[in-house]
Design an enzyme around this catalytic site. Structure first.
Site, PDB file in Angstrom:
ATOM      1  N   HIS A 115      -2.696   2.133   7.369  1.00 44.56           N
ATOM      2  CA  HIS A 115      -3.576   1.501   6.664  1.00 44.56           C
ATOM      3  C   HIS A 115      -4.266   0.551   7.260  1.00 44.56           C
ATOM      4  O   HIS A 115      -4.941  -0.139   6.326  1.00 44.56           O
ATOM      5  CB  HIS A 115      -3.239   0.887   5.493  1.00 44.56           C
ATOM      6  CG  HIS A 115      -4.245   1.773   3.862  1.00 44.56           C
ATOM      7  ND1 HIS A 115      -5.424   0.621   3.155  1.00 44.56           N
ATOM      8  CD2 HIS A 115      -4.421   3.122   3.878  1.00 44.56           C
ATOM      9  CE1 HIS A 115      -5.971   1.551   2.982  1.00 44.56           C
ATOM     10  NE2 HIS A 115      -5.426   2.768   2.814  1.00 44.56           N
ATOM     11  N   TYR A 130       0.883  -1.031  -0.056  1.00 46.26           N
ATOM     12  CA  TYR A 130       0.027   0.215  -0.195  1.00 46.26           C
ATOM     13  C   TYR A 130       0.479   0.859  -0.178  1.00 46.26           C
ATOM     14  O   TYR A 130       1.960   1.279   0.746  1.00 46.26           O
ATOM     15  CB  TYR A 130      -0.917   0.079   1.407  1.00 46.26           C
ATOM     16  CG  TYR A 130      -1.655   1.046   0.707  1.00 46.26           C
ATOM     17  CD1 TYR A 130      -2.375   1.477   0.455  1.00 46.26           C
ATOM     18  CD2 TYR A 130      -0.920   2.738   2.336  1.00 46.26           C
ATOM     19  CE1 TYR A 130      -2.995   2.925   0.579  1.00 46.26           C
ATOM     20  CE2 TYR A 130      -1.471   3.484   2.503  1.00 46.26           C
ATOM     21  CZ  TYR A 130      -1.875   3.842   1.728  1.00 46.26           C
ATOM     22  OH  TYR A 130      -2.905   5.512   1.693  1.00 46.26           O
TER      23      TYR A 130
END
Length: 403
Positions: free
Chosen positions: A213, A160
């Protein structure tokens, strides 16, 4: 009083999908609002078209709070990302109208400026730590005072926050969800080295941020926060899945690294415990996901009572309309902390001409009346909707993990 005479939704994809609401009034003044919900745009379009717009026609455009309450309480099935994104778009458009009629930039109607500009942070990423820091140096040279660092993890193909393009990142990249593998242990071994190298190369004057995240458990997040403490990060963002607010209490017990969360929150009720118990340092609720300027101001006021600052989400899933609204909000509140800022593509800026500007690490909304942003519908029509899903993540054993 200006009556709402018409409203319509415009969907455009100048590199990624945006949902825009345009409200027109009997005075000939119109306002625009952002209703984008990344990867789930069309449900918001339907909600606006089928349920919200019919209820707006004939209403006094100046009665912003009453219309907000009508749309929120009148739905009964309240909250949730679709409902709150739709309400946010209406709210932004009505504030735009009110400020245009007043002949003022919106921040003046919100109480005036509390500061000269908005400190923003950029996104530096790379497949390796070295590449990430090279890109961070570019941001520093451009005047940024704060930079988010995300780097590839040895042994993992995709991570990510790491994009193919150095400066433009769009995670919704497939007609169906793309899949990546995740290893918490590999990540936890790698992340502290990124910040150690960053301080060695970039020094200590820059604010450095990091986004986990939602990928860790509370004790894993406590471990990472503790490991990062020597490098003084500005914050550790979204360390754990946001649904369980009590998780942050355990993290707090193990680290003094500042904590930020909230981009997926839709209302003050999602963050009430976190703020009340001072389990976080920054609330990242954003204007388009948390019901617009009207509701975001209430969240900020509540946070101010508990010494929590704002750090609003501002990735490119917010159109320039939402970014402009966020900047007017940021400029007007006393407990502003920082604003995320990812530059849009040239095509997006053509579709959404705007007055806000960047200088020396700060954004300013400008002094154009209203939000200071518009939609060029001729340009928007050149970029039709394109289905795009956010990715998913699996652990190395094949089981699902939080993306």
């Amino acid at each position: 009083m200006p009556k709402i005479t018409a409203a319509r939704v415009v969907v455009t994809c100048p590199g990624r999908n945006f949902v825009t609401l345009k409200i027109e009034t009997s005075d000939g003044v119109y306002g625009v609002g952002d209703a984008t919900l990344n990867g789930r745009e069309l449900p918001v379009v339907s909600y606006l078209t089928d349920h919200v717009i019919p209820c707006l026609i004939g209403r006094d455009a100046h009665r912003i709070e009453d219309i907000w309450q009508y749309l929120y309480k009148g739905a009964y099935w309240r909250r949730g990302p679709v409902t709150m994104a739709a309400i946010a778009a209406v709210d932004m458009a009505l504030w735009d109208i009110k400020a245009k009629i007043a002949g003022l930039p919106l921040y003046q109607l919100l109480g005036g400026a509390c500061r000269e500009g908005i400190m923003v942070y950029g996104h530096a990423n790379g497949a390796t730590i070295e590449e990430t820091l090279e890109n961070a140096a570019v941001y520093a040279a451009q005047g940024y005072k704060a930079i988010r660092l995300q780097s590839g993890v040895p042994g993992l193909k995709g991570v990510y926050g790491v994009s193919k393009d150095k400066f433009f990142y769009e995670p919704a990249d497939g007609d169906l969800p793309t899949e990546s593998l995740w290893s918490t242990e590999k990540y936890l071994r790698s992340a502290p080295g990124l910040f150690e190298a960053a301080r060695d190369k970039l020094g200590w004057d820059l604010h450095l941020l990091h986004d986990v995240h939602h990928r860790l458990t509370p004790i894993e997040a406590g471990r990472l926060g503790k490991d990062l403490e020597p490098y003084r990060p500005f914050w550790m963002e979204d360390a754990v899945p946001a649904e369980n607010q009590a998780s942050f209490r355990l993290i707090r017990q193990h680290t003094t690294t500042p904590l930020a969360v909230g981009e997926v929150f839709n209302s003050i009720w999602d963050c009430k415990q976190l703020i009340e118990e001072q389990l976080i340092d920054y609330i990242r609720a954003t204007v388009v996901h948390a019901g617009g300027i009207t509701h975001l101001r209430k969240i900020a006021s509540f946070a101010d009572l508990h010494h929590v600052r704002t750090g609003c989400h501002g990735a490119t899933d917010l159109s320039p309309i939402a970014m402009a609204a966020a900047l007017h909000f940021d400029l007007s509140i006393p407990n502003f902390g920082i604003q995320e800022y990812m530059r849009h593509t040239e095509a997006t800026d053509t579709v959404f001409p705007h007055a806000y500007t960047f200088n020396d690490g700060m954004l300013h909304p400008g002094d154009a009346v209203g939000l200071g942003v518009d939609i060029n519908e001729t340009e928007a029509a050149k970029y039709p909707y394109k289905r795009a899903y956010l990715p998913i993540a699996r652990r190395e054993d094949g089981s699902m993990h939080d993306w």
